[in-house]
Structure formats: structure tokens, C-alpha cells
Write an enzyme that holds these catalytic residues in place. Structure first.
Site, PDB file in Angstrom:
ATOM      1  N   LYS A  60      20.965  -8.468  75.030  1.00 20.90           N
ATOM      2  CA  LYS A  60      21.185  -9.528  76.005  1.00 20.90           C
ATOM      3  C   LYS A  60      20.587  -9.196  77.375  1.00 20.90           C
ATOM      4  O   LYS A  60      20.041 -10.063  78.039  1.00 20.90           O
ATOM      5  CB  LYS A  60      22.667  -9.845  76.141  1.00 20.90           C
ATOM      6  CG  LYS A  60      23.458  -8.808  76.882  1.00 20.90           C
ATOM      7  CD  LYS A  60      24.932  -9.171  76.941  1.00 20.90           C
ATOM      8  CE  LYS A  60      25.735  -7.995  77.411  1.00 20.90           C
ATOM      9  NZ  LYS A  60      25.606  -7.733  78.838  1.00 20.90           N
ATOM     10  N   THR A  61      20.673  -7.934  77.768  1.00 22.66           N
ATOM     11  CA  THR A  61      20.097  -7.562  79.064  1.00 22.66           C
ATOM     12  C   THR A  61      18.593  -7.787  79.034  1.00 22.66           C
ATOM     13  O   THR A  61      17.982  -8.246  79.993  1.00 22.66           O
ATOM     14  CB  THR A  61      20.394  -6.093  79.373  1.00 22.66           C
ATOM     15  OG1 THR A  61      21.774  -5.856  79.145  1.00 22.66           O
ATOM     16  CG2 THR A  61      20.066  -5.767  80.817  1.00 22.66           C
TER      17      THR A  61
ATOM     18  N   ASP B 135      25.694 -12.948  83.653  1.00 25.24           N
ATOM     19  CA  ASP B 135      25.885 -11.965  82.594  1.00 25.24           C
ATOM     20  C   ASP B 135      27.385 -11.856  82.271  1.00 25.24           C
ATOM     21  O   ASP B 135      28.223 -12.175  83.106  1.00 25.24           O
ATOM     22  CB  ASP B 135      25.347 -10.617  83.097  1.00 25.24           C
ATOM     23  CG  ASP B 135      25.234  -9.598  81.985  1.00 25.24           C
ATOM     24  OD1 ASP B 135      25.317  -9.985  80.802  1.00 25.24           O
ATOM     25  OD2 ASP B 135      25.046  -8.407  82.296  1.00 25.24           O
ATOM     26  N   GLU B 136      27.725 -11.403  81.091  1.00 24.90           N
ATOM     27  CA  GLU B 136      29.132 -11.191  80.698  1.00 24.90           C
ATOM     28  C   GLU B 136      29.986 -12.431  80.985  1.00 24.90           C
ATOM     29  O   GLU B 136      31.084 -12.334  81.540  1.00 24.90           O
ATOM     30  CB  GLU B 136      29.733  -9.995  81.457  1.00 24.90           C
ATOM     31  CG  GLU B 136      28.947  -8.709  81.345  1.00 24.90           C
ATOM     32  CD  GLU B 136      29.191  -7.946  80.059  1.00 24.90           C
ATOM     33  OE1 GLU B 136      29.761  -8.531  79.097  1.00 24.90           O
ATOM     34  OE2 GLU B 136      28.794  -6.770  79.995  1.00 24.90           O
TER      35      GLU B 136
ATOM     36  N   GLN C 109      33.875  -9.901  73.030  1.00 19.78           N
ATOM     37  CA  GLN C 109      33.970  -8.773  73.958  1.00 19.78           C
ATOM     38  C   GLN C 109      34.714  -9.146  75.233  1.00 19.78           C
ATOM     39  O   GLN C 109      34.563  -8.485  76.263  1.00 19.78           O
ATOM     40  CB  GLN C 109      32.573  -8.251  74.295  1.00 19.78           C
ATOM     41  CG  GLN C 109      31.866  -7.660  73.087  1.00 19.78           C
ATOM     42  CD  GLN C 109      30.541  -7.024  73.455  1.00 19.78           C
ATOM     43  OE1 GLN C 109      30.498  -6.011  74.146  1.00 19.78           O
ATOM     44  NE2 GLN C 109      29.457  -7.630  72.999  1.00 19.78           N
TER      45      GLN C 109
ATOM     46  N   ARG D   2      30.130   0.586  70.557  1.00 18.86           N
ATOM     47  CA  ARG D   2      29.387   1.433  71.488  1.00 18.86           C
ATOM     48  C   ARG D   2      28.583   2.475  70.741  1.00 18.86           C
ATOM     49  O   ARG D   2      27.703   3.125  71.297  1.00 18.86           O
ATOM     50  CB  ARG D   2      30.333   2.175  72.462  1.00 18.86           C
ATOM     51  CG  ARG D   2      31.123   1.315  73.438  1.00 18.86           C
ATOM     52  CD  ARG D   2      30.293   0.310  74.125  1.00 18.86           C
ATOM     53  NE  ARG D   2      30.352  -0.966  73.388  1.00 18.86           N
ATOM     54  CZ  ARG D   2      29.501  -1.972  73.581  1.00 18.86           C
ATOM     55  NH1 ARG D   2      28.540  -1.850  74.462  1.00 18.86           N
ATOM     56  NH2 ARG D   2      29.594  -3.084  72.878  1.00 18.86           N
TER      57      ARG D   2
END
Length: 727
Positions: free
Chosen positions: A30-31, A213-214, A244, A594
DNA sequence: ACCAGGCTTCTTTTT
DNA sequence: GAAGCCTGGT
């Protein structure tokens, strides 16, 4: 331009105008999509960089994004407005207040808020033991995040009524101190836009594109803010993953992402479900945990990677054994060349759990660093010094003034301070004014009056210095002129405290080239908005210890999730409430995903919690993961065995001597290599002095006194494992 | 005004 | 098991 992007990623990057939701599963790039899109907007669509606004949650994420955009789009990209929600709002508020001639205000951190709330509760005469400052603050915070103003609040219960009483008092106190709390930065910006539409117009006009973002972690205020800023051009591009969402307790509203389609009916929804981070086994485990949640759109990540190694579950007798297992396991992996310490992470639910891990790492000589928990800016001496600076920037800040009025001690005691406060209230003036007019306050005795006159004079002097000097100059001056530094040296842990203050000086020096009227303010802004997550630093050779919350957005080759027990994780305070339990489950999902390759899940049969020894069943999350994903030597509790609270969890426990004994050929130590009084060096603790040494079982146990964490601490270190050297 | 000592209360998670 | 709060003594 689109090289290395898969089709949905490409679609997101080149999307034209109109709202977009990118549903980006863990590790789906996504980044990458965000940064490539910004570069695309600049380079291909020729949008001026300064018309692009990108918002993240941490400074670190913002910094990384800036770096990547710069390398993709070149120098132009410097102009992109890129920051955290809080820093973006702060910038807007500061600018708009400067226009109104009131540029200075203080940002109160949670401990300042605590002080203000205590006072508010007193003033509102609320003495209900349920309404502790902390509890009340979180309730008020919720209201602010919901953009509910004090006067618009309609109480629906007894507790609500109390909140309804303190909230306006608390808010009024902030106003009197010319201060905002964290939540205000958001809600006051929205308020400003509502009250002055032409101001909003300027910003909405300017930002042709708004990227977030997020998005799953936005709260209502953030949602409104973003919607407002994007209202003109309607180019709102949000990226997030409902699975998330882990900040519900902080006011984040998962519905923002779940209802995006409804709120923006013309929105394009793009789903990224290819995972580039983890092996199939990891993804399977993560899916097994998250798919139990009911409130989620069904989706499943896939990868073209191989299955990878199986997951290892480990049952320890207690938290020490658990920690020792983790430390030794890392050492073993490093020894075998499978991993480096820096690619390993240990994640836990609560910060308190770091302690036993830390102890074991020290004992086993595994280099580590802890993220969070040790908050530099919350240390007493740091807060003291910052209070001086904050007060100098904003004399209305009574919280800061209260903190420094008698530090170092100036014989201005609690009684006098209280008298001054009361007098200020009665006369409707600020604390600083009542300090200056202390001689008029009858209830202040002659000695205190004299002390106060001295203090007032000193503070005046600081003030006149500060107006014409930069942050580092002012800091230096304050430290000397007030005698603070000298006094600090005489206090307990003086050395480390002085070092902390010096550290602050290093921060101040970053602002030495700014003009005096901006320098101090800019420094205080920077300091106010740093977060734990910003301190994460992948460089260096140490394993990382942190909470799962802080781990969001990161990845490691090897991940240990420790404390996999009901009541620990999921946390006891979340276990009854289905919604909170779902959030815990998402947190577990975040933790598992992670890992790129190697995953350990550990739990302890008994553990000391808040002083008591507790026995908890293995975590229900652990139980959800299918048996076949675990290594044969895993201590895996049987499916469903802990859910009904019955006895006998049916785990196939190892006896403790079967615990991985670190079989690396280790030399035995048969004679002392250190003696009492030796100066020694340890890579974590630095230089210390040996106070005792003793041989045991082929190893030498050396007790060393270090100046650590502000005091002399004696650590028992293993010569075999700790890498202790003669200094 | 200041200190020491004993008491409580916590502990999620944080921008 | 720690940090903060209150109390009472100097």
C-alpha cells in the site's frame, strides 16, 4: 512508470478523478501505491506538488513517504503537503491564528491533560470515585473525537451527566491556559472550518488531491476533516484495511472504511489482495485467526511464495522461561546463520511484558532495543525544562508555570501556590499575573512574597532574553540563569538526568538557524508531536521489542508473539465485550502478518501479573490456528480446549529440560576472567564496575554495577553469553 | 517548606 | 512491583 506493479496496484496509481478506496491487505504494497500515485500525479498528470496533501498517522510514516516520493518524483515533491493528521492540523491552526495575531499556544500532552482534568473535577465539584482524571479524560476525548461540543452534549446516563459537567470546565481551563490538547488539534481545526467557511474554502481550493493512509484508524473528526479538505475537488484517495483496525479504543471508527462506499457512492473500490511479504503458512495462520470475526468483508490474501517454515508454538512454565526461550532461540538462529538480531522482533500486548524479555536478553547477551515505554519526553527533568520553554513561548500556560514556579526549590510552597491560584480565580486573572502581584495577596506570607518577587524578576528576565534569541540559546540561558542544571546535578540520578537535558539541547540545536520568533515555537511543536512509533529504527544490530500496536506497518523475518494467553492476549479488559474482542483479534492478525517467514507463538502456564501469580489458558487465538501449520515439536493446545473454561487443556507439554538448550558448542569457563573492581564494557549497558563474580556450571556469573536508566543498577551477567569485555 | 514512609491504585494498547 | 498520593513529623 508502472513497472513492478500488479494490475490492481496500477489501477490505483493511475486512477483519474473522484474518490477511491484502496482496500490494501497486510503486506500488499500500500505504501508503494501511495507513493507511486503521488509521483504519478506530479509527473504524469502535472499536478503541482503543493496541491497534493497526504496524511499518515506517524511522523515516521510521513518521513518515509516523503523520502520515497522524492526519489520517485524529484525535487518538486518537496512541496507536497505531507504529515500526520496532528501536524497538518497544527500547521493550519498556527497559520490561521497568526493571521489573527495570536500565534502562540501550547499543546498539552496526556500528563498536562491530567493536571487540567484534576483541576476541572475539583472546580466542577465531582467527587465520584469512578470519575478518575484518566477515565474522565478518555470520555471527554471520545466526545471531542465525535466533534461533540460541550454545549451540544446531551447526557444519557448518570456518568454522562458528570461528564457533561466537567467537559465545559475542562475546556474552559484549556482556553484560559491558551492551550490545546491532542484532540483539540483535530476538532478545533474542524471547528475553525465550520465557523469560517472562507478559510476552509482556501484550503479546499488548494488541495487538488487528498490521500490518506491507514484509513481504518481514522476517527470521526479525522473523517470530517478529510472530507472537508477534499470537498472542492472530490479527489479523496484513501488506503486501509479493516482487518488491521486496532485503535477503536482511541476513538477510531472502523465504519469510516466499512461505509466508504455508502458515503461516496461514486467511489472506485480497488482491492489489493496479493501479499508480497509473508509465506503461505503465515498467511494461513493469520487468516485462521481473523476469519472468526463477524464484522468484516470476506477477503483472503494470497501469495506466490512457498509454504515456508511451520509455525512454532512454545509453552513455558512462566514468563521467565518464556523469555529465556525467546532469547536463546534468537541466539540459535543467529548462530546458524538463519537470521540476524536486527531482523527479529518480539511483540507483546502490554508494555509491562517487556521486562522479563529484557532481563532474559541481557542475561543471554542478545542485543535488543525497546520501542516505546521509555518515553524521553515524559521524564521529569525533560518536562521541567520543556515547561520553562513552553511558558516562555506562552505566558498564559499556567500548567507549565505551576510546574516550574518552585523548581529548582525557591521556597514557594504548596500553600502559597494554592493561595495564588485561588486569588487568580477570584479576580479572573491568570496565574502569571497573580504571581507578579503576589504582594497584594493577603494570604501569602511575607517570606513567600519575597520568594515570589524574586521568581517574578527572574522569569521576567528569562522572558526578555527569549524574545530575541533562538531555542538553543534560550535553553542554555534558562539552564544557567535559573540554576536548574546545577540543582539537577545534586538530585538522585543527577548524571543521567543532566544527560537527558543535554539530549534536549541537541534537539534544540536543530532549530538554531531559525529566526528567534520562530525558533522556540518550532522546537516545541516538534517535541509535542513525536510519538513512540517515530523512534523505530531498523538500522543497528539489535532485535526489536515492542507492542503489537507499534508494530503495525513493519515487517521482520522472524517474529515472536509472546504472552499468547487468554486475559493477556486477548486482554482481560477486552474479553467480555464482543467488539473489543474483535479488535484484539485484529491486533493478533496484525502481529502474525508482521512476519515474513518465521513465526513463534509462545505462552506461559503461569505468569506474574500486577504482583499476583496467574494461570491462564492458552490464547483462543492460538487455538484457532490449525494444527497442521505448527511444527511437530510445538506445544499446541488442542482445538477448542480452552473455550469453555473447563479443566485440562490437553496440551502436550514438554518437560522443561527438553527446552531448546542452545546446543551451539560453547566454551566452558573454568577460571575467573574478571575480578571485583574491574572496569568492564557491555554493549547495552556500557561501562560498569564488577562488584562480584562467581563460577557456576562452566560459566562465570559476574555482578556489574552500571549507571543505567537513571540509577546505579547491578546486573548479573553471564560471561559466556553477555559478550562482557574488559574496558 | 520539605521529607520520609506508608498507603493506594494501577496497567491495555497512543497520535 | 512501581509510581503516585497522602499523611505526619521535623
Amino acid at each position: 512508470m508502472l513497472d513492478g506493479l500488479n494490475p490492481p496496484q496500477q489501477e490505483a496509481v493511475v486512477h483519474g478523478d473522484g474518490p477511491v478506496l484502496v482496500v490494501a491487505g497486510a503486506g500488499s504494497g500500500k505504501t508503494r501505491v501511495l507513493t507511486r500515485r503521488i509521483a504519478y500525479l506530479i509527473n504524469v498528470l502535472h499536478r503541482p506538488a503543493w496541491t497534493i496533501l497526504a496524511v499518515t498517522f506517524t511522523n515516521k510514516a510521513a518521513g518515509e513517504m516523503r523520502e520515497r516520493v522524492l526519489s520517485l518524483a524529484g525535487e518538486d515533491a518537496k512541496e507536497v503537503a505531507l504529515g500526520t493528521f496532528h501536524s497538518v492540523c497544527l500547521r493550519i491552526l498556527r497559520r490561521e491564528r497568526s493571521r489573527a495575531g495570536r500565534p502562540n499556544f501550547t499543546i498539552y500532552d496526556p500528563s498536562d491533560q491530567q493536571n487540567v482534568m484534576k483541576q476541572a473535577l475539583l472546580t466542577a465539584q465531582i467527587r465520584d470515585p469512578r470519575m478518575t482524571p484518566g477515565v474522565t479524560l478518555s470520555l471527554v476525548s471520545k466526545l471531542k473525537n465525535e466533534l461533540i461540543r460541550p454545549q451540544a452534549y446531551v447526557p444519557a446516563s448518570y456518568t454522562d451527566e458528570l461528564v457533561g459537567k466537567v467537559y465545559p470546565v475542562y475546556q474552559e481551563l484549556l482556553r484560559k491556559n491558551n492551550a490545546y490538547d491532542f484532540d483539540d488539534l483535530l476538532s478545533e481545526t474542524v471547528e475553525l472550518f465550520k465557523a469560517e467557511p472562507e478559510v476552509l474554502e482556501r484550503y479546499a481550493d488548494r488541495y487538488s488531491h487528498v490521500l490518506v493512509d491507514e484509513y481504518q484508524d481514522t476517527n470521526h473528526a479525522q473523517y470530517v476533516l478529510v472530507t472537508m479538505l477534499a470537498s472542492k475537488h472530490r479527489n479523496l484517495f484513501v488506503v486501509g484495511d479493516a482487518d488491521q483496525a486496532i485503535y477503536g479504543w482511541r476513538g477510531a471508527d472502523i465504519r469510516n472504511i466499512l461505509d466508504f462506499e455508502r458515503q461516496f457512492p461514486d467511489a472506485r473500490i480497488i482491492t489489493l489482495d496479493q501479499n508480497y511479504r509473508s509465506t503461505q503458512n503465515i498467511l494461513d495462520a493469520a487468516h485462521a485467526v481473523i476469519s472468526v470475526n463477524t464484522k468484516r468483508p470476506e477477503k483472503k490474501l494470497w501469495t506466490d511464495k512457498d509454504a515456508g517454515p511451520l509455525i512454532r508454538a512454545f509453552e513455558a512454565r512462566n514468563e521467565q522461561e518464556e523469555a529465556q526461550f525467546v532469547a536463546r532461540e534468537i541466539r540459535r538462529l543467529v548462530h546458524r546463520g538463519t537470521a540476524e538480531p536486527r531482523s527479529c522482533a518480539v511483540m507483546y500486548r502490554t508494555n509491562a511484558q517487556s521486562r522479563s524479555i529484557e532481563d532474559a536478553f541481557i542475561h543471554e547477551g542478545v542485543p535488543y532495543r525497546i520501542v516505546g515505554s521509555t518515553r524521553f519526553y515524559e521524564r521529569r527533568e525533560v518536562k521541567d525544562v520543556l515547561s520553562y520553554l513552553r511558558w516562555l513561548a506562552n505566558p498564559e500556560d499556567g500548567v507549565s508555570l505551576t510546574r516550574i514556579i518552585n523548581v529548582p526549590p525557591r521556597k514557594i510552597g504548596d500553600t502559597s501556590q494554592k493561595a495564588l491560584n485561588d486569588w487568580a480565580d477570584i479576580n479572573g486573572i491568570g496565574l502569571w499575573e497573580s504571581v507578579q502581584r503576589a504582594s497584594e495577596v493577603e494570604s501569602v506570607g511575607p517570606a513567600a512574597r519575597k520568594a515570589l518577587a524574586g521568581a517574578a524578576e527572574l522569569f521576567h528576565e528569562l522572558r526578555s532574553y527569549a524574545t530575541s534569541h533562538t531555542a538553543p540559546e534560550t535553553l542554555e540561558y534558562v539552564l544557567g540563569r535559573t540554576g536548574y542544571l546545577k540543582w539537577l546535578e545534586t538530585e538522585d540520578d543527577g548524571r543521567t538526568r543532566v544527560e537527558n537535558v543535554e539530549e534536549l539541547m541537541t534537539v534544540a540545536q536543530d532549530f538554531q538557524d531559525l529566526p528567534p520568533e520562530e525558533s522556540l515555537r518550532s522546537m516545541l511543536e516538534r517535541v509535542a508531536l513525536v510519538a513512540d512509533a517515530d523512534q523505530i529504527d531498523e538500522s543497528g544490530g539489535a532485535a526489536t521489542l515492542m507492542t503489537m500496536h507499534l508494530a503495525k506497518g513493519l515487517e521482520f523475518d522472524v517474529v515472536f508473539l509472546v504472552g499468547m494467553e487468554d486475559n493477556v492476549f486477548p486482554h482481560s479488559r477486552s474479553i467480555q465485550d464482543p467488539d473489543q474482542l474483535e479488535e484484539e483479534r485484529r491486533l493478533c492478525y496484525v502481529g502474525i502478518t508482521r512476519s515474513k517467514r518465521v513465526l513463534y507463538l509462545t505462552y506461559a502456564m503461569s505468569r506474574r501479573l500486577m504482583g499476583r501469580t496467574e494461570r491462564n489458558a492458552p490464547s483462543r487465538f492460538l487455538v484457532n490456528i490449525p494444527e497442521e501449520l505448527f511444527t511437530p515439536d510445538s506445544n499446541k493446545p488442542r482445538q477448542g480446549s480452552n473455550l469453555d473454561g473447563g479443566t485440562g487443556w490437553g496440551w502436550n507439554r514438554w518437560s522443561s529440560d527438553e527446552i531448546e538448550p542452545a546446543r551451539a558448542p560453547v566454551p566452558r569457563i573454568t577460571e575467573s576472567t574478571f575480578a571485583t573492581g574491574d572496569k568492564v564494557y557491555h554493549k547495552i549497558f556500557g561501562v560498569g564496575t564488577v562488584v562480584a563474580t562467581e563460577l557456576s556450571g562452566g560459566d562465570e556469573e559476574v555482578s556489574v554495577a552500571f549507571a543505567a536508566k537513571g540509577q546505579m543498577v547491578t546486573k548479573r551477567l553471564s560471561v559466556l553469553y553477555s559478550g562482557l569485555e574488559h574496558a
